[in-house]
Enzyme design. Structure first.
Site, PDB file in Angstrom:
ATOM      1  CB  SER A 113      -1.024  -0.068   1.181  1.00 27.17           C
ATOM      2  OG  SER A 113      -2.011   1.020   1.202  1.00 27.17           O
ATOM      3  CE1 TYR A 160       0.318   5.334  -5.478  1.00 26.76           C
ATOM      4  CE2 TYR A 160       0.624   6.850  -3.297  1.00 26.76           C
ATOM      5  CZ  TYR A 160       0.976   5.667  -4.274  1.00 26.76           C
ATOM      6  OH  TYR A 160       1.737   4.904  -3.701  1.00 26.76           O
ATOM      7  CE  LYS A 166      -0.681   2.122  -3.709  1.00 18.65           C
ATOM      8  NZ  LYS A 166      -0.031   0.676  -3.970  1.00 18.65           N
TER       9      LYS A 166
END
Length: 285
Positions: free
Chosen positions: A139, A153, A157
């Site tokens: 992650s 982004y 994650k």
């Protein structure tokens, strides 16, 4: 150099041609393990000659589900088993949420979430029958909290971590472990290869302030340190669900958690007032 592991393992690592993936592959090989390296440009020639008999290189685009299934099956057929599967392949898109095109937003999720999902599914079909194994989901510190320009982004994650929490509970009944690894800053090409949105003029002052903050507070480490930590992780018989890598990630995890707890506590009365059991309304019966 590390001592050989008590029992040599077989790894499947995506994104293993560079960055954290390559550092981990090298560390595993150096202690006597075998590694299936999967990446768009995977080749065994980039590893030391004395290790190549323990390397299986597969060119792989993780967004291609059928290719992922085939690569996983080939690794199992070649080595006979898999002990650790590492979902490391990923990329980074930076920009303000308003600036993202549909294509850019979908592309970020395709690699970081859907690619990891396809690898996880393919891995479970083998590890479940095997009755053992460990999946490492790489992650990011960006999953601890989202910040200006990291929104998409972070979203990818956050999605990876939500899926992985459920996977960990589902996999446990088959003897398979899952750990979410949250790296801070490491010297890889994640930043140099990232995609950036076209800057919108209204966000120029915010961008300037972010650049100032990053210039003052950026901390990046050698990827080999992350690899060493992950070897320690898989050697543990009771690995955690989450592991933060680096002081920055560790400190942020605590700071964000405390902030959330304080906010929930401050709004407790409003939260509790929103719940009061009543008979099921006729309209939803």
């Amino acid at each position: 150099m590390r001592q050989p592991s008590p029992s040599p393992r077989t790894w499947f690592i995506t994104g293993a041609s560079r960055g954290l993936g390559r550092a981990l592959a090298l560390a595993a090989l150096e202690r006597g393990d075998s590694v299936a390296v999967a990446a768009r440009s995977a080749t065994a020639d980039t590893f030391a000659a004395e290790h190549r008999d323990r390397v299986l290189a597969r060119s792989l685009d993780v967004t291609d589900k059928s290719a992922v299934d085939a690569a996983m099956a080939a690794a199992v057929a070649h080595f006979g088993r898999l002990d650790v599967v590492v979902n490391n392949a990923g990329n980074m898109s930076m920009g303000m949420i308003e600036e993202f095109t549909e294509e850019q937003a979908r592309a970020q999720l395709e690699v970081n979430f859907f690619g990891a999902l396809w690898v996880s599914q393919a891995a479970m079909s083998h590890l479940r029958r095997q009755g053992s194994g460990h999946i490492l989901q790489i992650s990011s510190i960006a999953a601890l909290g989202a910040f200006p320009s990291t929104g998409m982004y972070s979203a990818s994650k956050f999605a990876l971590e939500g899926m992985s929490e459920a996977l960990a509970m589902e996999a446990a009944s088959f003897g398979v472990k899952v750990t979410i690894v949250q790296p801070g800053g490491f010297w890889t090409d994640l930043y140099t290869n990232m995609v950036s949105t076209s800057p919108a003029e209204p966000y120029a002052p915010l961008r300037a302030e972010l650049e100032r903050q990053w210039a003052e507070g950026s901390v990046d480490s050698d990827p080999r340190l992350a690899a060493e930590a992950m070897l320690t992780l898989v050697d543990n018989e009771a690995p955690p669900l989450r592991l933060a890598l680096g002081s920055m990630a560790y400190d942020l995890a605590h700071a964000v958690s405390r902030q959330r707890i304080d906010t929930w506590a401050a709004w407790e009365q409003v939260s509790r007032a929103a719940e009061h059991a009543v008979p099921q309304p006729e309209a939803v019966r």
